[in-house]
Write a protein that holds these residues in place. Structure first.
Motif, PDB file in Angstrom:
ATOM      1  N   PRO A  84     -34.452   0.432  38.974  1.00 19.02           N
ATOM      2  CA  PRO A  84     -34.039  -0.735  38.187  1.00 19.02           C
ATOM      3  C   PRO A  84     -34.296  -0.484  36.704  1.00 19.02           C
ATOM      4  O   PRO A  84     -35.199   0.277  36.336  1.00 19.02           O
ATOM      5  N   THR A  85     -33.517  -1.109  35.858  1.00 19.21           N
ATOM      6  CA  THR A  85     -33.648  -0.860  34.418  1.00 19.21           C
ATOM      7  C   THR A  85     -35.031  -1.219  33.902  1.00 19.21           C
ATOM      8  O   THR A  85     -35.467  -0.698  32.867  1.00 19.21           O
ATOM      9  N   THR A  86     -35.751  -2.075  34.598  1.00 21.80           N
ATOM     10  CA  THR A  86     -37.103  -2.444  34.175  1.00 21.80           C
ATOM     11  C   THR A  86     -38.148  -1.414  34.594  1.00 21.80           C
ATOM     12  O   THR A  86     -39.322  -1.544  34.238  1.00 21.80           O
ATOM     13  N   ASP A  87     -37.727  -0.399  35.338  1.00 19.30           N
ATOM     14  CA  ASP A  87     -38.692   0.572  35.875  1.00 19.30           C
ATOM     15  C   ASP A  87     -38.211   1.999  35.646  1.00 19.30           C
ATOM     16  O   ASP A  87     -38.317   2.846  36.534  1.00 19.30           O
ATOM     17  N   ALA A  89     -39.122   4.089  32.970  1.00 18.57           N
ATOM     18  CA  ALA A  89     -39.895   4.868  31.995  1.00 18.57           C
ATOM     19  C   ALA A  89     -40.041   6.321  32.439  1.00 18.57           C
ATOM     20  O   ALA A  89     -39.686   7.251  31.706  1.00 18.57           O
ATOM     21  N   ASP A  90     -40.570   6.550  33.642  1.00 21.19           N
ATOM     22  CA  ASP A  90     -40.743   7.921  34.130  1.00 21.19           C
ATOM     23  C   ASP A  90     -39.405   8.605  34.378  1.00 21.19           C
ATOM     24  O   ASP A  90     -39.270   9.818  34.186  1.00 21.19           O
ATOM     25  N   TRP A  94     -39.052  12.095  32.276  1.00 20.33           N
ATOM     26  CA  TRP A  94     -39.094  13.436  32.857  1.00 20.33           C
ATOM     27  C   TRP A  94     -37.725  14.091  32.919  1.00 20.33           C
ATOM     28  O   TRP A  94     -37.611  15.317  32.836  1.00 20.33           O
ATOM     29  N   MET A  95     -36.666  13.291  33.037  1.00 22.38           N
ATOM     30  CA  MET A  95     -35.338  13.896  32.981  1.00 22.38           C
ATOM     31  C   MET A  95     -35.122  14.561  31.622  1.00 22.38           C
ATOM     32  O   MET A  95     -34.648  15.703  31.530  1.00 22.38           O
ATOM     33  N   PHE A  96     -35.526  13.877  30.566  1.00 22.97           N
ATOM     34  CA  PHE A  96     -35.283  14.419  29.232  1.00 22.97           C
ATOM     35  C   PHE A  96     -36.388  15.374  28.789  1.00 22.97           C
ATOM     36  O   PHE A  96     -36.159  16.191  27.890  1.00 22.97           O
ATOM     37  N   PHE A  97     -37.545  15.327  29.410  1.00 27.89           N
ATOM     38  CA  PHE A  97     -38.525  16.391  29.202  1.00 27.89           C
ATOM     39  C   PHE A  97     -37.944  17.709  29.725  1.00 27.89           C
ATOM     40  O   PHE A  97     -38.056  18.755  29.078  1.00 27.89           O
ATOM     41  N   ALA A  98     -37.311  17.647  30.894  1.00 29.89           N
ATOM     42  CA  ALA A  98     -36.730  18.865  31.475  1.00 29.89           C
ATOM     43  C   ALA A  98     -35.556  19.373  30.660  1.00 29.89           C
ATOM     44  O   ALA A  98     -35.355  20.588  30.526  1.00 29.89           O
ATOM     45  N   THR A 146     -40.454  10.319  39.838  1.00 28.36           N
ATOM     46  CA  THR A 146     -40.738   8.961  39.378  1.00 28.36           C
ATOM     47  C   THR A 146     -41.641   8.189  40.334  1.00 28.36           C
ATOM     48  O   THR A 146     -41.942   7.020  40.081  1.00 28.36           O
ATOM     49  N   GLY A 147     -42.044   8.803  41.431  1.00 26.06           N
ATOM     50  CA  GLY A 147     -42.895   8.101  42.388  1.00 26.06           C
ATOM     51  C   GLY A 147     -42.571   8.489  43.814  1.00 26.06           C
ATOM     52  O   GLY A 147     -42.469   9.673  44.139  1.00 26.06           O
TER      53      GLY A 147
END
Length: 206
Positions: A84-87, A89-90, A94-98, A146-147
């Protein structure tokens, strides 16, 4: 609704293929050659960089693998590949860290460039060893990046880790090996891999 996928089986197009298979969407595949059709005017009108992959969805062009993954997750929400757009952050982190620090650090190391301490302060990844340690922490914190649930971020991060450990641009740390093993069990990954393998040029006998 139309979705066209431009690729070559010996490229990062495998990342986009996996993501497309995860969505369950129907798509047309156009295979391009590095030396010819990828540099033709027809394809340069799609991606002026002359690189694959690219997708064209209902007339809209998306390039860059991380962007393709994020776009397709939003374009096909029924596949459940984005939180969901409210969740998110991770998911974004991490997608853009990679796609940023990991990609930069691996590329520079492969090209033989090792930043000095001063240069490392300028570089977004700092240094290669730092990037690897942070990536290891990320993939070992949860079953997925993300979990507890698989997302499009795992397609991109997982592809980077799988490629890196296979070809030696990342070390084969246990956390990386375990993460890749979880991802490559997915049916969509295996379908996409089989489709790309079938497009590989025939190997000449030794």
């Amino acid at each position: 609704m139309s979705l066209t996928f431009y690729t070559n089986p010996m490229s990062r197009g495998r990342i986009a293929r996996w993501m497309l298979e995860e969505t369950g969407a129907d798509y047309e595949t156009v295979v391009l050659d590095f030396a010819s059709s990828m540099k033709d005017e027809a394809y340069l009108a799609v991606n002026p960089m002359g690189k694959v992959p690219a997708i064209v969805h209902n007339g809209h062009v998306v390039t860059e693998c991380a962007a393709v993954c994020a776009y397709l997750a939003d374009a096909f929400p029924e596949a459940g590949l984005a939180p969901p757009t409210t969740d998110r952050a991770d998911y974004y982190r991490w997608m853009f860290f990679a796609s940023g620090p990991t990609e930069q650090a691996v590329t520079n190391k492969s090209l033989g460039f090792v930043p000095t301490a001063d240069q490392g302060r300028m570089a977004g990844y700092g240094n290669y060893d730092l990037m690897v340690d942070v990536l290891e922490q990320a993939v070992s914190a949860h079953p997925y990046i993300t979990g507890d649930s698989f997302t499009a971020a795992d397609v991109y991060v997982g592809s980077q880790v799988a490629w890196g450990t296979q070809f030696g641009t990342l070390p084969k740390r246990d956390a990386f090996v375990d993460y890749v093993a979880r991802l490559t069990e997915r049916e969509a990954y295996q379908r996409g891999n089989a489709k790309d393998d079938a497009l590989m040029p025939a190997q000449q006998p030794a």
